[in-house]
Design a protein around this motif. Sequence first.
Motif, mmCIF file in Angstrom:
data_model
loop_
_atom_site.group_PDB
_atom_site.id
_atom_site.type_symbol
_atom_site.label_atom_id
_atom_site.label_comp_id
_atom_site.label_asym_id
_atom_site.label_seq_id
_atom_site.Cartn_x
_atom_site.Cartn_y
_atom_site.Cartn_z
ATOM 1 N N UNK A 100 16.354 9.140 8.175
ATOM 2 C CA UNK A 100 15.261 9.839 7.489
ATOM 3 C C UNK A 100 14.749 9.096 6.264
ATOM 4 N N UNK A 101 15.665 8.542 5.468
ATOM 5 C CA UNK A 101 15.226 7.812 4.279
ATOM 6 C C UNK A 101 14.490 6.542 4.681
ATOM 7 N N UNK A 138 6.930 4.442 5.259
ATOM 8 C CA UNK A 138 5.567 4.983 5.181
ATOM 9 C C UNK A 138 5.138 5.343 3.757
ATOM 10 N N UNK A 139 5.964 5.008 2.774
ATOM 11 C CA UNK A 139 5.694 5.463 1.405
ATOM 12 C C UNK A 139 4.671 4.612 0.674
ATOM 13 N N UNK A 140 4.550 3.332 1.026
ATOM 14 C CA UNK A 140 3.661 2.449 0.277
ATOM 15 C C UNK A 140 2.197 2.740 0.595
ATOM 16 N N UNK A 141 1.357 2.804 -0.423
ATOM 17 C CA UNK A 141 -0.082 2.970 -0.162
ATOM 18 C C UNK A 141 -0.630 1.778 0.620
ATOM 19 N N UNK A 142 -1.701 2.012 1.361
ATOM 20 C CA UNK A 142 -2.328 0.927 2.114
ATOM 21 C C UNK A 142 -2.767 -0.172 1.155
ATOM 22 N N UNK A 182 5.862 -6.182 -2.943
ATOM 23 C CA UNK A 182 6.092 -4.902 -3.616
ATOM 24 C C UNK A 182 6.410 -3.768 -2.647
ATOM 25 N N UNK A 183 6.502 -4.055 -1.362
ATOM 26 C CA UNK A 183 6.739 -3.000 -0.382
ATOM 27 C C UNK A 183 8.192 -2.536 -0.420
ATOM 28 N N UNK A 184 8.385 -1.240 -0.178
ATOM 29 C CA UNK A 184 9.738 -0.672 -0.206
ATOM 30 C C UNK A 184 10.569 -1.090 0.994
ATOM 31 N N UNK A 185 9.930 -1.398 2.110
ATOM 32 C CA UNK A 185 10.600 -2.030 3.247
ATOM 33 C C UNK A 185 9.860 -3.331 3.513
ATOM 34 N N UNK A 186 10.563 -4.464 3.422
ATOM 35 C CA UNK A 186 9.883 -5.750 3.561
ATOM 36 C C UNK A 186 9.418 -5.948 5.005
ATOM 37 N N UNK A 187 8.468 -6.844 5.175
ATOM 38 C CA UNK A 187 7.840 -7.040 6.479
ATOM 39 C C UNK A 187 8.845 -7.462 7.544
ATOM 40 N N UNK A 193 16.943 -7.914 0.455
ATOM 41 C CA UNK A 193 16.052 -7.035 1.205
ATOM 42 C C UNK A 193 15.553 -5.908 0.301
ATOM 43 N N UNK A 194 14.271 -5.554 0.497
ATOM 44 C CA UNK A 194 13.772 -4.313 -0.082
ATOM 45 C C UNK A 194 14.425 -3.167 0.699
ATOM 46 N N UNK A 195 14.584 -2.024 0.038
ATOM 47 C CA UNK A 195 13.981 -1.626 -1.235
ATOM 48 C C UNK A 195 14.807 -1.968 -2.465
ATOM 49 N N UNK A 196 15.986 -2.573 -2.285
ATOM 50 C CA UNK A 196 16.892 -2.703 -3.430
ATOM 51 C C UNK A 196 16.296 -3.532 -4.560
#
Length: 207
Positions: free
Chosen positions: A30-31, A37-41, A47-52, A183-186
């Motif tokens: 869930x997290x 999906x949390x990062x704005x377009x 800066x993304x919470x999950x890297x590409x 790795x993001x998000x850390x």
Amino acid sequence: MNDSRLETLATGRDLFLLTSRLLSKEIDQPLYRALLTADPEGTPAEDRLIDEQTGAMDEPDALRTLSVEFCRLFVGPYPACPPYASIHRGEPLVGGRADHAIRDFMTRHRLQAEPPGGHTLLAYDHLGVGLALLHHLLRDWERGVSAACPEDEDRHAVRELLEDHLLPWAPSYLHDLHGAALHAPYGIVAQLTGRLLADEWSMTAIR
């Protein structure tokens, strides 16, 4: 600490809670989906919470990758960034004076806040506990202000938590975590939280 400084910290209240969760327990499905999906377009890749790279994996592979990263950073057997004040303040053992001090703080202020989603803590001087407490106290302070009944006790508790238990080590720790994370998000969350606390540290130091 005046109300304007508390308001500055309160803007990061949800960030403190997220950082507490990330430091305290592996990312579950869930997290992961919420972060994805949390990062704005248009958010820059760095800066993304999950890297590409992680986001392009199948979900089970992404969760395994992030689990390995959590263990490498925080669990060990030789963690890169153990999130305990006792370690970073030169104490010989986890669960020593820093742990007793935060437990005493919680008892005196009648606090029981713990990191959300459970935890893997060895002692209560874990940064996840401190940030969960900060979130809790800022929430209570904001409720008091909104009810036109500010509580001096909450204000004093926030100041004590910051000056005695977080600011002496957390900004430096989060800077190190930002540098160590692969790795993001850390990395990005450590950078944002560390920046907010460091700003408060500089304000506290010159007041």
